[in-house]
Design an enzyme around this catalytic site. Structure first.
Site, short mmCIF file in Angstrom:
data_model
loop_
_atom_site.label_atom_id
_atom_site.label_comp_id
_atom_site.label_asym_id
_atom_site.label_seq_id
_atom_site.Cartn_x
_atom_site.Cartn_y
_atom_site.Cartn_z
CB SER A 1 -0.95 -0.08 1.19
OG SER A 1 -1.92 0.92 1.10
CG HIS B 1 -5.78 -2.33 1.09
ND1 HIS B 1 -5.32 -2.03 -0.18
CD2 HIS B 1 -5.07 -1.54 1.91
CE1 HIS B 1 -4.38 -1.12 -0.11
NE2 HIS B 1 -4.21 -0.79 1.15
#
Ligand SMILES: *[C@@H]1O[C@H](CO)[C@@H](O)[C@H](O)[C@H]1NC(C)=O
Ligand SMILES: *[C@@H]1O[C@H](CO)[C@@H](O)[C@H](O)[C@H]1NC(C)=O
Ligand SMILES: *[C@@H]1O[C@H](CO)[C@@H](O)[C@H](O)[C@H]1NC(C)=O
Length: 422
Positions: free
Chosen positions: A181, A388
């Site tokens: 990320s 995620h």
């Protein structure tokens, strides 16, 4: 998110009560000893507890931030040889820290797995996180000056500083990079603003890569995006620079054990809050580990890091922080902030993304893939519900992600040996 804010307010209120101050937090006796202990230990003690070697390294950036890296120089079991090894540098995401790569334990955490596979592991910690909350002059707990940074500075200053330090200590010229990320965003920033660093990267594995956020599916991010710059400016005016300033993790640890453990009745709410904040899917999430996760996360970040992502969402461009008009002109010499030139990212990049990640949306990953200077591969995770945070905490992360990452690293290592012996 509203739930998260309510819980965090609750926590902050609680923290001014008996729980924040005391060292003797009363722990739920029904939470297993192993989980309680893992929740109470910081990264160095946690890693050593499981029999792995860990060294702490501190390095000071040119602008005075004191960063801590955690190094696992070799493994414990099959990979316990201390012979010289290739270096892998791993960088965490927003609000996370080096703990991401170890808190699930041996055979599950990426750092342990790679150490057993024969690599020298360096875990970075960005400025402002729990382990890098120090500056030669500025005080993180007073005023906003310490927090005057976004992931632009993390990519432009912290990463090059940590990478140079690790290469020097390991006596190597190049290393493998893995980021999650924001750990990918800051990498793209580094390689576009400081292209000479491309040569120091043998391979880059980008897990849940984030550069563009045009299609992000988080309602709160989308709703706040147009106001990012204003919110950031206002926060500076009132002298607040840190996001969720929970200055000690005791509060989260308390919440984790009291409210979110297997024996607590609020566990369902806790899992939903984690879902709202970061995106995960319940199949891949091990709720038993919630007390450990919450004691290590959130690990600290500046408001400007969030505002910068808000600007990227709103503008549809991957560009430097927007200080607004005249300030941009003073800092960058242009009225609009300059774009990060992704074609300058010449290091070999492997993108690994998932089809249902609300933050690293497929269409945004496609756009990034087209613009990168040296894309090696773009691979979706073969589980449509993978999300995620599953890249770091997912039950099947090893099988679905890490084993492939290791295969790529080995292939790049071999080609390096053939073409550029070192
Ligand atoms: C490494 O592990 C092997 C077993 O896998 C063991 O026999 C050996 O003593 C270990 N070496 C060190 C230095 O711990
Ligand atoms: C904050 O950072 C900007 C650059 O991002 C710089 O121009 C400004 O002087 C800094 N402000 C303080 C108070 O350090
Ligand atoms: C969840 O975590 C606990 C504690 O570490 C562990 O015993 C259990 O096997 C894990 N469950 C799964 C499905 O991995």
């Amino acid at each position: 998110m509203l739930g998260a804010i309510v819980l965090l307010c609750l926590c902050v209120c609680v923290s001014s009560g008996p729980f924040g101050r005391s060292d003797g937090i009363s722990l739920d006796p029904k939470v297993p000893e192993e989980i309680r202990e893992d929740a109470s230990l910081k990264v160095p003690a946690l890693v050593r507890k499981y029999g792995y070697p860990l060294k702490e390294h501190r390095v000071t950036t040119a602008d005075g931030y004191v960063l801590t890296m955690h190094r696992i120089p070799h493994g414990r079991d099959a990979g316990n040889s201390t012979a010289e090894r290739p270096v892998v540098f791993i960088m965490h995401g927003l609000m996370s820290s080096s703990a991401d790569w170890v808190l699930m334990g041996p055979n599950k955490g990426l750092a342990y797995i790679l150490a057993e596979e024969g690599f020298d592991i360096w875990l970075g910690n960005a400025r402002g996180t729990r382990y890098s909350r120090q500056h030669v002059k500025l005080n993180p707990d007073s005023g906003a000056d310490f927090w005057n940074f976004s992931w632009d500075e993390i990519g432009n200053i912290d990463l090059p500083t940590m990478i140079d330090y690790a290469l020097d200590k390991a006596n190597k010229k190049r290393l493998h990079y893995i980021g999650h990320s924001q750990g990918t965003t800051s990498f793209f920033v580094m390689c576009s603003l400081r292209p000479d660093y491309n040569q120091k990267i043998i391979s880059m594995n980008a897990l849940a890569p984030v550069a563009y956020l045009t299609n992000n599916a988080c309602p709160i991010v989308k709703a706040m995006a147009p106001f990012s710059t204003v919110i950031e400016k206002l926060s500076k005016v009132i002298g607040v620079g840190e996001m969720l300033p929970i200055s000690n993790s005791k509060v989260m640890r308390w919440a984790g054990e009291k409210l979110c453990s297997d024996t607590a009745m609020f566990q369902e709410i806790c899992t939903n809050i984690v879902f709202l904040i970061g995106g995960w899917n319940s199949l891949e999430f091990n709720r038993t580990m919630l007390p450990v996760i919450l004691s290590h996360t959130p690990a600290g970040a500046s408001i400007r890091q969030f505002a910068h992502y808000g600007q990227v969402t709103h503008s549809g461009s991957f560009r430097r922080f927007d200080h607004l008009g005249i300030w941009n002109y003073k800092i960058y010499g242009t009225w609009d902030p300059p774009l990060y030139d992704l074609s300058q990212v010449k290091a070999p990049v492997f993108l690994r993304y998932s089809l249902s990640d609300p933050l690293a949306h497929v269409d945004d990953v496609e756009r990034l893939a087209k613009e990168l200077g040296n894309l090696k591969a773009k691979t979706s995770i073969p589980m449509t519900s993978f999300s995620h945070l599953d890249f770091i905490w997912g039950i099947n992360a090893k099988k679905l992600v890490y084993d492939q990452v290791i295969a790529d690293i080995r292939r790049m290592e071999e080609s390096l040996f053939i073409f550029h012996p070192y």
